[in-house]
Design a protein around this motif. Structure first.
Motif, short mmCIF file in Angstrom:
data_model
loop_
_atom_site.label_atom_id
_atom_site.label_comp_id
_atom_site.label_asym_id
_atom_site.label_seq_id
_atom_site.Cartn_x
_atom_site.Cartn_y
_atom_site.Cartn_z
N THR A 153 18.47 7.30 13.80
CA THR A 153 17.05 6.96 13.90
C THR A 153 16.85 5.75 14.80
O THR A 153 17.48 4.72 14.62
CB THR A 153 16.47 6.65 12.50
OG1 THR A 153 16.69 7.77 11.66
CG2 THR A 153 15.00 6.34 12.57
N ILE A 155 11.10 1.76 23.31
CA ILE A 155 11.02 2.95 22.47
C ILE A 155 9.98 2.74 21.37
O ILE A 155 9.14 3.62 21.12
CB ILE A 155 12.41 3.29 21.86
CG1 ILE A 155 13.34 3.82 22.95
CG2 ILE A 155 12.27 4.31 20.73
CD1 ILE A 155 14.79 3.94 22.53
N ASN A 156 10.02 1.58 20.72
CA ASN A 156 9.05 1.29 19.66
C ASN A 156 7.62 1.27 20.19
O ASN A 156 6.72 1.83 19.56
CB ASN A 156 9.37 -0.05 18.99
CG ASN A 156 10.60 0.02 18.13
OD1 ASN A 156 10.99 1.08 17.64
ND2 ASN A 156 11.24 -1.11 17.93
N GLU A 157 7.44 0.65 21.33
CA GLU A 157 6.12 0.59 21.94
C GLU A 157 5.63 1.99 22.32
O GLU A 157 4.48 2.36 22.06
CB GLU A 157 6.17 -0.31 23.18
CG GLU A 157 4.83 -0.58 23.81
CD GLU A 157 4.95 -1.51 25.00
OE1 GLU A 157 4.35 -1.20 26.05
OE2 GLU A 157 5.65 -2.55 24.87
N GLU A 167 15.06 -0.84 23.03
CA GLU A 167 14.52 -0.64 21.68
C GLU A 167 13.04 -1.00 21.63
O GLU A 167 12.25 -0.27 21.02
CB GLU A 167 15.30 -1.47 20.66
CG GLU A 167 16.66 -0.92 20.34
CD GLU A 167 17.48 -1.84 19.43
OE1 GLU A 167 16.96 -2.88 18.95
OE2 GLU A 167 18.66 -1.51 19.22
N ASN A 168 12.67 -2.11 22.25
CA ASN A 168 11.25 -2.49 22.30
C ASN A 168 10.42 -1.45 23.03
O ASN A 168 9.31 -1.13 22.61
CB ASN A 168 11.08 -3.87 22.95
CG ASN A 168 11.60 -4.99 22.07
OD1 ASN A 168 11.69 -4.85 20.86
ND2 ASN A 168 11.95 -6.11 22.68
N ALA A 194 6.59 4.84 21.00
CA ALA A 194 6.34 5.59 19.77
C ALA A 194 4.98 5.25 19.19
O ALA A 194 4.22 6.14 18.79
CB ALA A 194 7.45 5.32 18.76
N LYS A 195 4.66 3.97 19.16
CA LYS A 195 3.37 3.53 18.60
C LYS A 195 2.21 3.98 19.48
O LYS A 195 1.20 4.49 18.99
CB LYS A 195 3.36 2.02 18.42
CG LYS A 195 4.27 1.56 17.30
CD LYS A 195 4.38 0.04 17.25
CE LYS A 195 5.41 -0.36 16.21
NZ LYS A 195 5.74 -1.79 16.27
N LYS A 253 8.08 5.63 11.33
CA LYS A 253 6.96 5.01 10.65
C LYS A 253 7.39 4.71 9.22
O LYS A 253 8.28 5.35 8.68
CB LYS A 253 5.74 5.92 10.67
CG LYS A 253 5.07 5.97 12.02
CD LYS A 253 3.75 6.69 11.96
CE LYS A 253 3.04 6.60 13.30
NZ LYS A 253 1.81 7.38 13.30
N LYS A 254 6.72 3.75 8.61
CA LYS A 254 7.11 3.30 7.27
C LYS A 254 7.16 4.45 6.27
O LYS A 254 8.06 4.50 5.44
CB LYS A 254 6.18 2.21 6.77
CG LYS A 254 6.51 0.85 7.33
CD LYS A 254 5.77 -0.22 6.59
CE LYS A 254 6.29 -1.56 7.08
NZ LYS A 254 6.19 -2.58 6.13
N TYR A 269 13.39 5.01 15.71
CA TYR A 269 12.07 4.56 15.29
C TYR A 269 11.58 5.48 14.19
O TYR A 269 11.79 6.69 14.26
CB TYR A 269 11.09 4.60 16.47
CG TYR A 269 9.66 4.38 16.06
CD1 TYR A 269 9.15 3.09 15.95
CD2 TYR A 269 8.82 5.44 15.77
CE1 TYR A 269 7.83 2.87 15.57
CE2 TYR A 269 7.50 5.23 15.38
CZ TYR A 269 7.01 3.95 15.27
OH TYR A 269 5.72 3.73 14.88
#
Length: 166
Positions: free
Chosen positions: A148, A129-131, A126-127, A133-134, A152-153, A150
């Motif tokens: 889902t 994937i988040n990294e 998960e980390n 994506a960013k 964005k807000k 990831y």
């Protein structure tokens, strides 16, 4: 599966007009394939296998002696005295009980260990994937089944729907 993803994307585009006009970068991750391919998962599975091999071997030995006693009983049942039969049946039942208890304990311990390892690796994935994506400016990353992973807000419209329903 892909229809589900297209449905989610359609809903996002319909509900958020500003997204419909802007470019949205979406990625899909096949977690089952990812877990099969990453070295840490393979290593974890091998470590678990090696850790539980002695206990599995012990179970095999108990099963072998259980089968041996059972075969001996079936082969010699007719020539045994009543007390010998009773004694042999008691031995078979005791070994069977020991086998079942150790088997259940091993299964429980194995399942606990596998879940623990899977959760540990899941956090790392998960980390990552988040990294990713960013770093690569993704707006939304979905699991192949449509879940889902990831977002964005501004993609999360939960509060807007809550406000609309209040």
């Amino acid at each position: 599966m892909m229809n589900k993803i297209y449905t989610y994307l359609f809903i996002i585009f319909m509900i958020l007009p500003n997204l419909a006009q802007a470019e949205i970068k979406v990625g899909i991750v096949k977690l089952d394939l990812l877990f099969k391919e990453i070295p840490m998962y393979k290593e974890s599975q091998n470590n678990i296998k090696n850790e539980f091999k002695p206990k599995a071997d012990e179970l095999k030995e108990i099963e072998t002696s259980w089968n041996k006693l059972n075969d001996d009983y079936l082969k010699n049942e007719r020539v045994m005295s009543k007390d010998e039969r009773k004694n042999k049946i008691s031995q078979i039942n005791n070994i069977e009980k020991e086998f079942r208890e150790k088997q259940q304990a091993l299964q429980k311990e194995l399942q606990t260990k596998q879940n623990s390892e899977l959760n540990r690796i899941r956090v790392i994935v998960e980390n990552a994937i988040n990294e990713y994506a960013k770093d690569n400016d993704y707006d939304l990353i979905l699991r192949a089944d449509g879940t889902t992973l990831y977002a964005k807000k501004y993609v999360d419209i939960t509060q807007e729907i809550i406000n609309k329903l209040n």
